[in-house]
Design a protein around this motif. Structure first.
Motif, short mmCIF file in Angstrom:
data_model
loop_
_atom_site.label_atom_id
_atom_site.label_comp_id
_atom_site.label_asym_id
_atom_site.label_seq_id
_atom_site.Cartn_x
_atom_site.Cartn_y
_atom_site.Cartn_z
N THR A 90 -7.62 87.59 37.84
CA THR A 90 -8.27 87.17 36.59
C THR A 90 -7.88 88.11 35.46
O THR A 90 -7.53 87.66 34.37
N PHE A 91 -7.91 89.42 35.69
CA PHE A 91 -7.57 90.38 34.64
C PHE A 91 -6.10 90.27 34.24
O PHE A 91 -5.76 90.42 33.07
N ALA A 92 -5.22 89.98 35.18
CA ALA A 92 -3.81 89.77 34.85
C ALA A 92 -3.65 88.54 33.96
O ALA A 92 -2.91 88.56 32.97
N LEU A 93 -4.36 87.47 34.29
CA LEU A 93 -4.33 86.26 33.46
C LEU A 93 -4.92 86.51 32.08
O LEU A 93 -4.43 86.00 31.07
N LEU A 94 -5.98 87.32 32.02
CA LEU A 94 -6.60 87.65 30.74
C LEU A 94 -5.64 88.42 29.84
O LEU A 94 -5.59 88.18 28.63
N VAL A 152 -19.33 96.95 19.58
CA VAL A 152 -18.76 97.43 20.84
C VAL A 152 -19.87 97.64 21.88
O VAL A 152 -19.70 97.32 23.05
N LYS A 153 -21.01 98.10 21.43
CA LYS A 153 -22.15 98.29 22.35
C LYS A 153 -22.57 96.97 23.00
O LYS A 153 -22.96 96.94 24.17
N VAL A 154 -22.48 95.88 22.24
CA VAL A 154 -22.82 94.55 22.78
C VAL A 154 -21.93 94.23 23.98
O VAL A 154 -22.42 93.76 25.01
N PHE A 155 -20.65 94.53 23.85
CA PHE A 155 -19.72 94.23 24.94
C PHE A 155 -19.89 95.19 26.11
O PHE A 155 -19.80 94.78 27.26
N LEU A 203 -13.51 92.72 29.90
CA LEU A 203 -12.28 93.50 29.98
C LEU A 203 -11.88 93.86 28.57
O LEU A 203 -11.82 92.99 27.69
N PHE A 204 -11.63 95.14 28.32
CA PHE A 204 -11.07 95.56 27.04
C PHE A 204 -9.59 95.75 27.24
O PHE A 204 -9.14 96.41 28.18
N TYR A 205 -8.81 95.15 26.36
CA TYR A 205 -7.35 95.23 26.49
C TYR A 205 -6.75 95.53 25.13
O TYR A 205 -6.99 94.81 24.15
N GLY A 206 -5.99 96.60 25.07
CA GLY A 206 -5.30 96.98 23.84
C GLY A 206 -3.81 96.81 24.01
O GLY A 206 -3.23 97.24 25.02
N CYS A 216 -12.31 90.79 26.24
CA CYS A 216 -12.30 89.53 26.96
C CYS A 216 -13.62 89.44 27.73
O CYS A 216 -14.01 90.39 28.40
N VAL A 217 -14.28 88.29 27.61
CA VAL A 217 -15.62 88.14 28.17
C VAL A 217 -15.74 86.78 28.87
O VAL A 217 -15.26 85.77 28.36
N ASP A 218 -16.40 86.79 30.01
CA ASP A 218 -16.68 85.55 30.73
C ASP A 218 -17.50 84.64 29.81
O ASP A 218 -18.42 85.08 29.11
N CYS A 219 -17.18 83.36 29.81
CA CYS A 219 -17.84 82.38 28.91
C CYS A 219 -19.35 82.31 29.06
O CYS A 219 -20.03 81.90 28.13
#
Length: 147
Positions: A10-14, A72-75, A84-87, A100-103
């Motif tokens: 899932t994280f790779a797809l994200l 950012v605190k919300v996430f 998942l945070f991705y930079g 990235c957040v689950d729906c």
């Protein structure tokens, strides 16, 4: 079921979806549709958060134009398995950062973000005929934009 392997997939797809989001709305020659008209004036002190739906994994990407500690605190309050945070650093001068957040957390996050007057929310899509089902209850109108 082996959840760590599923989570890695899932994280790779994200990450792939986040890269596609960057291609769609980050570069000057890119084309996308936005829920904000280009004629809408932005408050210079506000933080714009672009939101895209990642259909292949049923997650949502939240791209910050700049850091907002309260947002950012919300996430960070979400379970680690649902975020998942991705930079992405395409070069040494630019960075594209996506939460990235689950729906399942979409409505809750949107309601929290709307409470901050210095946050502007912008929904983005690539095709006018492909408005995600998740966005449809919001009755958004989309405008053509270039990155």
């Amino acid at each position: 079921m082996n959840y760590p392997i599923l989570q890695k997939v899932t994280f790779a797809l994200l990450k792939t979806q986040a890269q596609q989001m960057m291609s769609m709305c980050f570069w000057k020659n890119s084309h996308y549709l936005s829920s904000r008209s280009s004629s809408t004036t932005r408050n210079s002190g506000s933080v714009v958060i672009r939101i895209a739906y990642f259909k292949t994994v049923n997650w949502v990407g939240f791209n910050f134009c700049k850091y907002h500690p309260d947002a950012v605190k919300v996430f960070r309050k979400l379970p680690k398995s649902d975020r998942l945070f991705y930079g992405i650093k395409p070069n040494r001068y630019a960075a594209f950062k996506v939460w990235c957040v689950d729906c399942q957390h979409f409505e809750k996050i949107i309601s929290f973000l709307k409470n901050y007057p210095d946050i502007e929310i912008e929904f983005v899509i690539s095709e006018p005929s492909q408005i995600p089902e998740l966005f449809q209850p919001l009755n958004l109108k989309f405008y053509e934009r270039s990155g």
